[in-house]
Design a protein around this motif. Sequence first.
Motif, PDB file in Angstrom:
ATOM      1  N   GLU A 509      14.294  -6.776  14.849  1.00  0.00           N
ATOM      2  CA  GLU A 509      14.341  -7.200  13.447  1.00  0.00           C
ATOM      3  C   GLU A 509      13.598  -8.518  13.243  1.00  0.00           C
ATOM      4  OE1 GLU A 509      17.975  -6.915  10.363  1.00  0.00           O
ATOM      5  OE2 GLU A 509      17.550  -5.370  11.823  1.00  0.00           O
ATOM      6  N   HIS A 513      10.294  -9.146  11.061  1.00  0.00           N
ATOM      7  CA  HIS A 513      10.239 -10.163  10.015  1.00  0.00           C
ATOM      8  C   HIS A 513       9.019 -11.057  10.191  1.00  0.00           C
ATOM      9  CE1 HIS A 513      11.982 -13.758   7.746  1.00  0.00           C
ATOM     10  NE2 HIS A 513      11.608 -12.857   6.885  1.00  0.00           N
ATOM     11  N   SER A 518       9.612  -3.837   8.173  1.00  0.00           N
ATOM     12  CA  SER A 518      11.066  -3.676   8.253  1.00  0.00           C
ATOM     13  C   SER A 518      11.480  -2.651   9.299  1.00  0.00           C
ATOM     14  CB  SER A 518      11.661  -3.257   6.919  1.00  0.00           C
ATOM     15  OG  SER A 518      10.755  -3.327   5.891  1.00  0.00           O
ATOM     16  N   CYS A 519      12.770  -2.676   9.594  1.00  0.00           N
ATOM     17  CA  CYS A 519      13.352  -1.720  10.531  1.00  0.00           C
ATOM     18  C   CYS A 519      14.201  -0.729   9.735  1.00  0.00           C
ATOM     19  CB  CYS A 519      14.262  -2.428  11.525  1.00  0.00           C
ATOM     20  SG  CYS A 519      13.406  -3.602  12.564  1.00  0.00           S
ATOM     21  N   SER A 520      14.299   0.492  10.259  1.00  0.00           N
ATOM     22  CA  SER A 520      15.147   1.484   9.614  1.00  0.00           C
ATOM     23  C   SER A 520      16.601   1.215   9.997  1.00  0.00           C
ATOM     24  CB  SER A 520      14.726   2.884  10.047  1.00  0.00           C
ATOM     25  OG  SER A 520      14.789   2.970  11.448  1.00  0.00           O
ATOM     26  N   VAL A 521      17.512   2.035   9.505  1.00  0.00           N
ATOM     27  CA  VAL A 521      18.934   1.807   9.763  1.00  0.00           C
ATOM     28  C   VAL A 521      19.231   1.777  11.266  1.00  0.00           C
ATOM     29  CG1 VAL A 521      21.242   2.744   9.422  1.00  0.00           C
ATOM     30  CG2 VAL A 521      19.597   2.834   7.570  1.00  0.00           C
ATOM     31  N   ILE A 526       9.827   0.747  10.675  1.00  0.00           N
ATOM     32  CA  ILE A 526       9.543   1.811   9.701  1.00  0.00           C
ATOM     33  C   ILE A 526       8.035   1.992   9.563  1.00  0.00           C
ATOM     34  CG2 ILE A 526       9.813   2.592   7.323  1.00  0.00           C
ATOM     35  CD1 ILE A 526      12.273   0.994   7.058  1.00  0.00           C
ATOM     36  N   MET A 538       4.068  -0.573   6.028  1.00  0.00           N
ATOM     37  CA  MET A 538       3.900  -0.939   4.631  1.00  0.00           C
ATOM     38  C   MET A 538       3.086  -2.220   4.477  1.00  0.00           C
ATOM     39  SD  MET A 538       4.930   1.161   2.507  1.00  0.00           S
ATOM     40  CE  MET A 538       5.951   2.608   2.341  1.00  0.00           C
ATOM     41  N   THR A 539       2.937  -2.961   5.556  1.00  0.00           N
ATOM     42  CA  THR A 539       2.127  -4.171   5.485  1.00  0.00           C
ATOM     43  C   THR A 539       0.737  -3.850   6.037  1.00  0.00           C
ATOM     44  OG1 THR A 539       4.094  -5.520   5.753  1.00  0.00           O
ATOM     45  CG2 THR A 539       2.000  -6.596   6.199  1.00  0.00           C
ATOM     46  N   PRO A 602       5.716 -20.157  -1.240  1.00  0.00           N
ATOM     47  CA  PRO A 602       6.018 -20.035   0.184  1.00  0.00           C
ATOM     48  C   PRO A 602       4.764 -20.059   1.065  1.00  0.00           C
ATOM     49  CG  PRO A 602       6.347 -17.925  -0.922  1.00  0.00           C
ATOM     50  CD  PRO A 602       5.999 -18.916  -1.983  1.00  0.00           C
ATOM     51  N   TYR A 603       3.592 -19.964   0.454  1.00  0.00           N
ATOM     52  CA  TYR A 603       2.358 -19.904   1.252  1.00  0.00           C
ATOM     53  C   TYR A 603       1.489 -21.153   1.069  1.00  0.00           C
ATOM     54  CZ  TYR A 603       3.990 -15.178   1.340  1.00  0.00           C
ATOM     55  OH  TYR A 603       4.778 -14.083   1.503  1.00  0.00           O
TER      56      TYR A 603
END
Lengths: 671, 160
Positions: A509, A513, A518-521, A526, A538-539, A602-603
């Motif tokens: 995780e 990050h 992200s991680c799945s359940v 993912i 997704m990134t 944040p950047y």
Amino acid sequence: MAEERVGVYICHCGHNIAGTVDVEAVAEWAADLPNVEVSRHYEFMCSSLGQELVEEDIKTLGLTRVVVAACSPHMHERTFRGACERAGLNPYLFEMANIREHASWVHAVDKEGATEKAKALVSAAVHRVVHHTPLETMKVPVEPTTMVVGGGIAGIQAALELADAGYKVIMVEREPSIGGHMAQLDKTFPTLDCSACILTPKMFDVGAHPNITMLTYSEVEAVEGYVGNFVVTVRQKARKVITDKCTGCGTCWEKCPIRVVDDVYEAGLGYRKAIYRPFPQAVPKYPVIDVESCTYYKTGKCRACQMFCPTEAIDFDQQDEVVDYKVGNVILATGYEQFDARRIPEYGYGRLANVFTSLEFERMVNATGPTGGKIMLRDGVTEPESVAIIHCVGSRDRRYNQYCSAVCCMYSLKFAHLVKERTGAEVYNFYMDIRTPAKGYEEFYHRLLEEGVRFVRGRVAKVTDAARGPGEEGKLIIQCEDTLIGKQRRIPVDMVVLSAGMEPRHDAEEIGHLFGISCSVDGFFIERHPKLDPMATMTDGIYVAGVCQGPKDIPATVAQGAGAAARVLGVISQGEVALEPIRAEIDEEHCSGCRICNTMCPYSAIDYIEELQVSRVNPALCKGCGTCVAACPSQVITGAHYSYDQVMAQIDGILIDVNRPVTAEAEVAAD
Amino acid sequence: MSDNGDFKPVIVGFLCNWCSYRAADLAGTSRMGYPSTLRDIRIMCSGRMDPAWVLHALRNGADGVLVVGCHPGECHYVEGNYKAIRRMNLLKRTLRQLGIEDERVQLHWASASEGVQFAEIVQNMTAQIKALGPLNWKQRNVDDSVNLAVAAGEHVHEGA
């Protein structure tokens, strides 16, 4: 704005939407919404005919805005933006309404409600889209170097594909050597070829490849940037060995007096020294000093390795090095950890000496392992006469992990074969189902059936050393229901092997990050799409390969490693990537220079221009989150594609059927 | 609290693009049913949520507003969701003064894999608002001066 001509298209998605949402009614209703020029419904909007419908209407009806109500924008937003672009309409003058994932599929029992909601979502899109402005994507060059995180077989395959194609690769591996779990294995199913024999040549290739920079004993600390232009900070932990001088002769670990249980490579079954090379074929060949165990770091004495090193390669004062690397893409191939069998107390691992985990057994049968490949009990001398192999330990079990670990059936069969072959012992496989779905796997299972291995179908209740009768004394007893004969059985054996499943890395995780995925359940990374895009995430610019994405065997891992490399090569060969133009912009004319936005970002993408006393957004750094837009007290920051007006209009549209404006006077006064 | 008969609340949702919108997508792909009360709007980050949008939704007929972001510590934009928390706290303080019940405006978290949790959030919020009854902003004890102030707040945006 009043002159906009909006085309609305409601997709049936076969039965997926039309089975729940009354698409005809929605299309008919939408025709009366403001600015709507044409409203149609069609069976499959994403088909080429559906897209041509949009293109044709843009050309013949002069549409200036397009709304498609179909699936999630994460699925087909790009598709329809493309259709708009082909017809000469700026792709950002398009808006999608998600009436499948967010309506028909979740309100299947409430057709009326689903239709009503679909209307609201379509209306929201129609109201919003007239406020859209044309946007241009920004093209940025792609740094052709790729970072591969993880030096197991997935990472090795990916790195070699890229390096052989002529591009630079930086491989980061946490352990002192690459190789991963595959380096620990003895034989590989179903062919029973030696794992090291097929892996070590590839490891050597990675080490020797002119295009690959190998950073072992290293970890990623920070990631900045975006696709094509990442800056990854890597901490190279101090080996305490000067690699330029070290020849890998082995004198240091021969002379080192400290023996440490090797929990990593030998899975706790064997020992290493305080200065060690994980295994003989390690790449690179250099040892590392484990500062936790080394006497010098405790007492300041010993220095045996330093005294005997023929090339003066030991440097006790060596420090970690932190280096930034510029890379265009990243492939995460961080692998897995074995399920900790101690978590199932009824199987007795850690309490009953002769219960082993599969990884321990893997080391035991390995010719280079602690027993030299001899199968024996924990006492180190006795050969077992009967062995139980328990499948699905920590997998397919709601208490631990619901998923199937995909490899345990096959390696359990492999173990059974090796036990038979080397000891002639009686072997029992305790299984729930045998899963052998790949080339040559089912045949291997049949071979084992013919070899006389016993199979008992049922989940084992417990492993105990409490004997109930003379035949059980001094044995481990497997208590289990044999579901095929419908009876409880107690089977005494000498040795138990627990086929423990695969789990995500304990820090998956955190790593996710770090790289913005992200991680799945169940904790695995993912992928972008579970079927059609299992390597991308997704990134943009971050890819995954191997078991870090989900349990799989070596062939599938290698395929995914090569696949991820192919995806990266596609990006590299294009030379540049288009960045979404979703960014913030400050109206400098009206900026009061309060600098609230500067600290919000944040950047650090917002600079304060001292001489003008205004703030300015650096478009290359801005990622379009919109935090500054919401924070600006003067409301002079515009978030492209998510502007204040666009969302306000969307709210008006979404509430079209319930909109009850406040008192007329207040409206007038406000205006 | 009564169940308010056939009253079907209208909830406007603001879902962040990265976690919660995908959680809603996953709820769909996995066919996890929830009430059709939620009408959602995609924003890039919960940190983009403008309190004026929430007010605009409430005074234009919504019975509740649901904002869902990534879990704290998992924001795609590092810390946008923390900003959402702060803004939400301030907004709720204002809403309380207007007599708007706390349950009507909620902030939740759902990661991209939490389709089940997302469906539960909508189910729970729907039940809570159903129990409260319609918001009826204009018939509430919110006098014209408050409406004026809210409208004027929005007006600042329009003028900018």
